[in-house]
Design a protein around this motif. Structure first.
Motif, PDB file in Angstrom:
ATOM      1  N   SER A 166      -0.275  -5.568   3.120  1.00 55.91           N
ATOM      2  CA  SER A 166      -1.480  -6.238   3.611  1.00 55.91           C
ATOM      3  C   SER A 166      -1.176  -7.145   4.796  1.00 55.91           C
ATOM      4  O   SER A 166      -2.100  -7.603   5.475  1.00 55.91           O
ATOM      5  CB  SER A 166      -2.123  -7.048   2.481  1.00 55.91           C
ATOM      6  OG  SER A 166      -1.195  -7.973   1.949  1.00 55.91           O
ATOM      7  N   TYR A 205       0.812  -1.212   0.000  1.00 57.86           N
ATOM      8  CA  TYR A 205       0.000   0.000   0.000  1.00 57.86           C
ATOM      9  C   TYR A 205       0.852   1.271   0.000  1.00 57.86           C
ATOM     10  O   TYR A 205       0.455   2.264  -0.564  1.00 57.86           O
ATOM     11  CB  TYR A 205      -0.934   0.014   1.219  1.00 57.86           C
ATOM     12  CG  TYR A 205      -1.987  -1.050   1.154  1.00 57.86           C
ATOM     13  CD1 TYR A 205      -3.109  -0.893   0.354  1.00 57.86           C
ATOM     14  CD2 TYR A 205      -1.868  -2.218   1.896  1.00 57.86           C
ATOM     15  CE1 TYR A 205      -4.083  -1.872   0.287  1.00 57.86           C
ATOM     16  CE2 TYR A 205      -2.837  -3.199   1.839  1.00 57.86           C
ATOM     17  CZ  TYR A 205      -3.941  -3.026   1.037  1.00 57.86           C
ATOM     18  OH  TYR A 205      -4.894  -3.993   0.975  1.00 57.86           O
ATOM     19  N   ALA A 232      -5.194  -0.959   4.491  1.00 60.31           N
ATOM     20  CA  ALA A 232      -4.684  -2.280   4.882  1.00 60.31           C
ATOM     21  C   ALA A 232      -5.531  -2.886   5.995  1.00 60.31           C
ATOM     22  O   ALA A 232      -5.876  -4.074   5.949  1.00 60.31           O
ATOM     23  CB  ALA A 232      -3.227  -2.171   5.335  1.00 60.31           C
TER      24      ALA A 232
END
Length: 160
Positions: A14, A4, A152
């Motif tokens: 993640s 991310y 996330a």
């Protein structure tokens, strides 16, 4: 694994968040929030610099306005409008020629506002314990990291 956000000191995936010497698994995070931190000398300097830059950019038009009014006033007294119009035309052409050079200081001013005028802190609750992950005066970078952490954590909740 989805990435991310990543820079030299922060990585948000993640699976985990790595920042400020911490490596925290996303699965253990129950809450994410931000807070305003104590103002630093760098932030105060940025605000003062922004004020000085605005003052320096505002002075030439004000001085030009005073000069135009005084020129018009003296031309009216003497009845010599031809010389006054020639001087005004030359000043207008000179001002238009200098307009492209405003790009540099206006760019500085724009970046100053992007970076913000306060220190932001990113906090998470990990297994019931509050952990500050990041403290930065760079508002743009902070916003990117904060949104990445939120995404996330949201993706983790949606999977679980």
């Amino acid at each position: 694994m989805t990435l991310y956000y990543r820079d030299d000191t922060v990585q948000v995936t993640s699976e985990s968040i790595r920042a400020g010497g911490h490596s925290i698994p996303i699965a253990g995070i129950t809450y994410v929030w931000h807070a305003r931190g104590r103002t630093t000398l760098a932030v105060r300097g940025r605000v003062v610099g922004r004020g000085v830059l605005v003052l320096l950019l505002s002075l030439p038009p004000l001085v030009a306005l005073v000069c135009v009014v005084s020129l018009a006033w003296s031309a009216q007294d003497r009845g010599n409008w031809t010389l006054a119009l020639i001087i005004l035309a030359a000043c207008a052409v000179g001002a238009l020629a200098l307009v492209p050079f405003l790009e540099v200081p206006l760019g500085w001013l724009d970046r100053s506002y992007e970076r913000g005028n306060r220190v932001n802190e990113l906090w998470v609750q990990h297994h019931g314990q509050e952990v500050m992950l990041l403290r930065t005066p760079d508002a743009l970078r902070f916003g990117q990291i904060y949104r990445a952490v939120q995404r996330a954590v949201e993706q983790q909740v949606d999977r679980g």
